[in-house]
Scaffold this motif. Structure first.
Motif, PDB file in Angstrom:
ATOM      1  N   LYS A  92       1.609 -16.573   2.999  1.00  0.00           N
ATOM      2  CA  LYS A  92       1.882 -17.258   1.745  1.00  0.00           C
ATOM      3  C   LYS A  92       0.622 -17.861   1.122  1.00  0.00           C
ATOM      4  N   LEU A  93      -0.517 -17.711   1.800  1.00  0.00           N
ATOM      5  CA  LEU A  93      -1.768 -18.219   1.237  1.00  0.00           C
ATOM      6  C   LEU A  93      -2.108 -17.483  -0.060  1.00  0.00           C
ATOM      7  N   PRO A  94      -2.916 -18.072  -0.916  1.00  0.00           N
ATOM      8  CA  PRO A  94      -3.388 -17.350  -2.108  1.00  0.00           C
ATOM      9  C   PRO A  94      -4.120 -16.070  -1.695  1.00  0.00           C
ATOM     10  N   MET A  95      -4.051 -15.062  -2.553  1.00  0.00           N
ATOM     11  CA  MET A  95      -4.618 -13.766  -2.208  1.00  0.00           C
ATOM     12  C   MET A  95      -6.108 -13.864  -1.892  1.00  0.00           C
ATOM     13  N   GLU A  96      -6.850 -14.667  -2.649  1.00  0.00           N
ATOM     14  CA  GLU A  96      -8.288 -14.751  -2.397  1.00  0.00           C
ATOM     15  C   GLU A  96      -8.595 -15.320  -1.019  1.00  0.00           C
ATOM     16  N   GLU A  97      -7.711 -16.170  -0.503  1.00  0.00           N
ATOM     17  CA  GLU A  97      -7.907 -16.719   0.843  1.00  0.00           C
ATOM     18  C   GLU A  97      -7.618 -15.657   1.901  1.00  0.00           C
ATOM     19  N   LYS A  98      -6.518 -14.907   1.741  1.00  0.00           N
ATOM     20  CA  LYS A  98      -6.180 -13.861   2.718  1.00  0.00           C
ATOM     21  C   LYS A  98      -7.228 -12.750   2.731  1.00  0.00           C
ATOM     22  N   GLN A  99      -7.787 -12.465   1.562  1.00  0.00           N
ATOM     23  CA  GLN A  99      -8.738 -11.364   1.480  1.00  0.00           C
ATOM     24  C   GLN A  99     -10.043 -11.636   2.228  1.00  0.00           C
ATOM     25  N   LYS A 100     -10.258 -12.868   2.636  1.00  0.00           N
ATOM     26  CA  LYS A 100     -11.415 -13.165   3.489  1.00  0.00           C
ATOM     27  C   LYS A 100     -11.316 -12.435   4.821  1.00  0.00           C
ATOM     28  N   TYR A 101     -10.093 -12.049   5.193  1.00  0.00           N
ATOM     29  CA  TYR A 101      -9.860 -11.425   6.498  1.00  0.00           C
ATOM     30  C   TYR A 101      -9.438  -9.960   6.350  1.00  0.00           C
ATOM     31  N   GLU A 109      -7.936  -3.447  12.351  1.00  0.00           N
ATOM     32  CA  GLU A 109      -8.080  -4.891  12.510  1.00  0.00           C
ATOM     33  C   GLU A 109      -8.284  -5.571  11.162  1.00  0.00           C
ATOM     34  N   GLY A 110      -7.645  -6.726  11.021  1.00  0.00           N
ATOM     35  CA  GLY A 110      -7.760  -7.498   9.804  1.00  0.00           C
ATOM     36  C   GLY A 110      -6.492  -7.488   8.979  1.00  0.00           C
ATOM     37  N   TYR A 111      -6.587  -8.075   7.791  1.00  0.00           N
ATOM     38  CA  TYR A 111      -5.445  -8.211   6.882  1.00  0.00           C
ATOM     39  C   TYR A 111      -5.380  -7.021   5.935  1.00  0.00           C
ATOM     40  N   GLY A 112      -4.174  -6.607   5.590  1.00  0.00           N
ATOM     41  CA  GLY A 112      -3.984  -5.534   4.615  1.00  0.00           C
ATOM     42  C   GLY A 112      -2.736  -4.745   4.943  1.00  0.00           C
ATOM     43  N   ASN A 113      -2.838  -3.419   4.907  1.00  0.00           N
ATOM     44  CA  ASN A 113      -1.752  -2.552   5.354  1.00  0.00           C
ATOM     45  C   ASN A 113      -2.365  -1.240   5.822  1.00  0.00           C
ATOM     46  N   THR A 114      -1.537  -0.384   6.364  1.00  0.00           N
ATOM     47  CA  THR A 114      -2.028   0.885   6.900  1.00  0.00           C
ATOM     48  C   THR A 114      -1.676   2.058   5.993  1.00  0.00           C
ATOM     49  N   ASN A 115      -1.406   1.767   4.726  1.00  0.00           N
ATOM     50  CA  ASN A 115      -0.922   2.828   3.841  1.00  0.00           C
ATOM     51  C   ASN A 115      -1.971   3.885   3.517  1.00  0.00           C
ATOM     52  N   ALA A 116      -3.239   3.582   3.758  1.00  0.00           N
ATOM     53  CA  ALA A 116      -4.275   4.580   3.482  1.00  0.00           C
ATOM     54  C   ALA A 116      -4.146   5.810   4.374  1.00  0.00           C
ATOM     55  N   ILE A 117      -3.497   5.655   5.543  1.00  0.00           N
ATOM     56  CA  ILE A 117      -3.376   6.787   6.461  1.00  0.00           C
ATOM     57  C   ILE A 117      -1.942   7.297   6.561  1.00  0.00           C
ATOM     58  N   GLN A 118      -1.059   6.837   5.664  1.00  0.00           N
ATOM     59  CA  GLN A 118       0.326   7.272   5.721  1.00  0.00           C
ATOM     60  C   GLN A 118       0.489   8.686   5.172  1.00  0.00           C
ATOM     61  N   GLN A 119       1.434   9.394   5.764  1.00  0.00           N
ATOM     62  CA  GLN A 119       1.844  10.693   5.224  1.00  0.00           C
ATOM     63  C   GLN A 119       3.164  10.481   4.477  1.00  0.00           C
ATOM     64  N   GLY A 120       3.283  11.024   3.269  1.00  0.00           N
ATOM     65  CA  GLY A 120       4.522  10.852   2.513  1.00  0.00           C
ATOM     66  C   GLY A 120       4.606   9.463   1.904  1.00  0.00           C
ATOM     67  N   SER A 121       5.804   8.924   1.815  1.00  0.00           N
ATOM     68  CA  SER A 121       5.988   7.625   1.182  1.00  0.00           C
ATOM     69  C   SER A 121       5.333   6.527   2.022  1.00  0.00           C
ATOM     70  N   LEU A 122       5.058   5.388   1.364  1.00  0.00           N
ATOM     71  CA  LEU A 122       4.298   4.311   1.994  1.00  0.00           C
ATOM     72  C   LEU A 122       5.225   3.259   2.595  1.00  0.00           C
ATOM     73  N   ASN A 123       4.681   2.492   3.529  1.00  0.00           N
ATOM     74  CA  ASN A 123       5.430   1.423   4.185  1.00  0.00           C
ATOM     75  C   ASN A 123       5.441   0.162   3.323  1.00  0.00           C
ATOM     76  N   TRP A 124       6.605  -0.463   3.238  1.00  0.00           N
ATOM     77  CA  TRP A 124       6.757  -1.727   2.510  1.00  0.00           C
ATOM     78  C   TRP A 124       6.448  -2.868   3.488  1.00  0.00           C
ATOM     79  N   ASN A 125       5.156  -3.012   3.773  1.00  0.00           N
ATOM     80  CA  ASN A 125       4.762  -3.907   4.856  1.00  0.00           C
ATOM     81  C   ASN A 125       3.291  -4.285   4.699  1.00  0.00           C
ATOM     82  N   TRP A 143      -9.945 -13.612  12.318  1.00  0.00           N
ATOM     83  CA  TRP A 143      -8.989 -14.616  12.791  1.00  0.00           C
ATOM     84  C   TRP A 143      -8.944 -15.761  11.789  1.00  0.00           C
ATOM     85  N   PRO A 144      -7.807 -15.963  11.123  1.00  0.00           N
ATOM     86  CA  PRO A 144      -7.738 -17.000  10.093  1.00  0.00           C
ATOM     87  C   PRO A 144      -8.068 -18.396  10.626  1.00  0.00           C
ATOM     88  N   GLN A 145      -8.738 -19.175   9.794  1.00  0.00           N
ATOM     89  CA  GLN A 145      -8.943 -20.598  10.078  1.00  0.00           C
ATOM     90  C   GLN A 145      -7.964 -21.454   9.288  1.00  0.00           C
TER      91      GLN A 145
END
Length: 343
Positions: A92-101, A109-125, A143-145
């Motif tokens: 729930k942190l602001p996006m600019e704070e999460k994007q530090k990780y 490793e880190g924050y984001g999603n794995t949709n860059a390597i998905q085949q077919g439709s993407l994960n809602w996650n 590791w978030p502070q």
């Protein structure tokens, strides 16, 4: 068109679900509407070392479903609640704070999603993936502070999961009338080599929840996965006999999923279940998966004691199951299918 890599929680700001996330006929697996609840008994973890009946229940669940929930596991409810709460606070942190990780490139490793390597439709996650053990492999820049107690809480929770993992491996060996160290000796190199990962999952609510999927049907490439589910919102489903079943929410239980490498080690006795995460139309859902992966230099294969004339070796031996995972992506097959031996 290249898939969008925006965090999923940002996508609905425009009020529309992009077509990249809508399941195709190839992706979608029909089942009961709604699926029935999984009906395995809940395991009293505190009795595994003293109750033959509890061991029998454990064997039954993991050899048929590959999934079971444990209670009285020794982790205080206050710790579970704290871990859940800090997960919510991070996402729930602001996006600019999460994007530090944020993850770098296609790395997990880190924050984001794995949709860059998905085949077919993407994960809602969206996810926060961290390498927890061995400690020297921790990349603390991910590791978030914030929340301020995140690092210490995850460290404490990981240590407790390590202890649960050890007793589970011993108990699973005992259910097969093996010496209790059998799986540990095969799968566990030492604390400086074996890998424990934490994956925090966030499944934002979606008005088109029936047309998206949080995580596509898959099996875990782990030995075991210890999952802390959302305390209120269901979402995990497992496939058994070509039918989907809902895994119920038991607020302070831990959900155990057999991974591919344990199915291999047990020569097919314990099942690595196909499972998926579904999305709720009204409520966000959070979970934390602790993923145990053996040392990448350790050879994994069926225990010799489980190979007999009546049950020959069913799987090849290998090192670094991650390479098998990579090979499986273009085929769309489960990785474990690539290491099965056909007679």
């Amino acid at each position: 068109m290249a898939p969008t890599l925006l965090p999923v929680q940002e996508i609905l700001q425009g009020g529309v679900v992009p077509k990249d996330y809508l399941q195709t006929k190839e992706d979608y697996q029909f089942g009961d509407v709604p699926p029935a609840l999984m009906d395995t008994p809940t395991i009293d973890f505190s009795l595994l070392s003293s109750s033959p009946n509890e061991l029998t229940n454990l064997y039954s669940a993991l050899s048929s479903w590959g999934c079971v929930q444990i209670v009285n596991h020794g982790i205080p409810e206050s710790v579970l609640d704290e871990v859940r709460e800090m997960s919510k606070q991070f996402f729930k942190l602001p996006m600019e704070e999460k994007q530090k990780y944020s993850s770098k490139g296609n790395e997990l490793e880190g924050y984001g999603n794995t949709n860059a390597i998905q085949q077919g439709s993407l994960n809602w996650n969206d996810k926060l993936h961290l390498h927890v053990y061995p400690q020297q492999k921790r990349q603390l820049q991910f590791w978030p502070q914030n929340p301020h107690h995140f690092r210490t809480s995850l460290d404490e929770y990981s240590k407790k999961n390590h202890m649960i993992l050890e007793l589970l491996l011993k108990s699973m060996a005992c259910t097969l009338n093996l010496k209790e160290e059998s799986f540990i000796e095969l799968l566990w190199e030492n604390e400086k080599e074996d890998n424990l990962h934490a994956r925090f999952n966030y499944y934002p609510r979606c008005p088109m929840s029936d047309n998206v999927v949080g995580l596509k049907p898959h099996g875990d490439g782990t030995v075991l996965t210890i999952l802390l589910q959302d305390q209120h919102v269901e979402g995990l489903q497992v496939l058994k006999d070509d039918r989907w079943f809902r895994v119920p929410v038991i607020p302070h239980a831990l959900t155990i999923l057999v991974g591919d490498q344990m199915e291999v080690a047990s020569n097919g006795i314990f099942k690595s279940p196909t499972h998926k995460a579904v999305v709720n139309p009204k409520f966000d859902r959070f979970s934390l998966a602790m993923l145990f992966i053996p040392s990448l230099v350790k050879e994994i294969g069926p225990l010799n004691a489980l190979i007999t004339e009546d049950k020959p070796q069913l799987y090849k031996r290998f090192k670094d199951y991650g390479q098998v995972y990579t090979q499986s992506i273009p085929s769309g097959k489960r990785p474990i299918d690539l290491v099965k031996i056909t007679y």
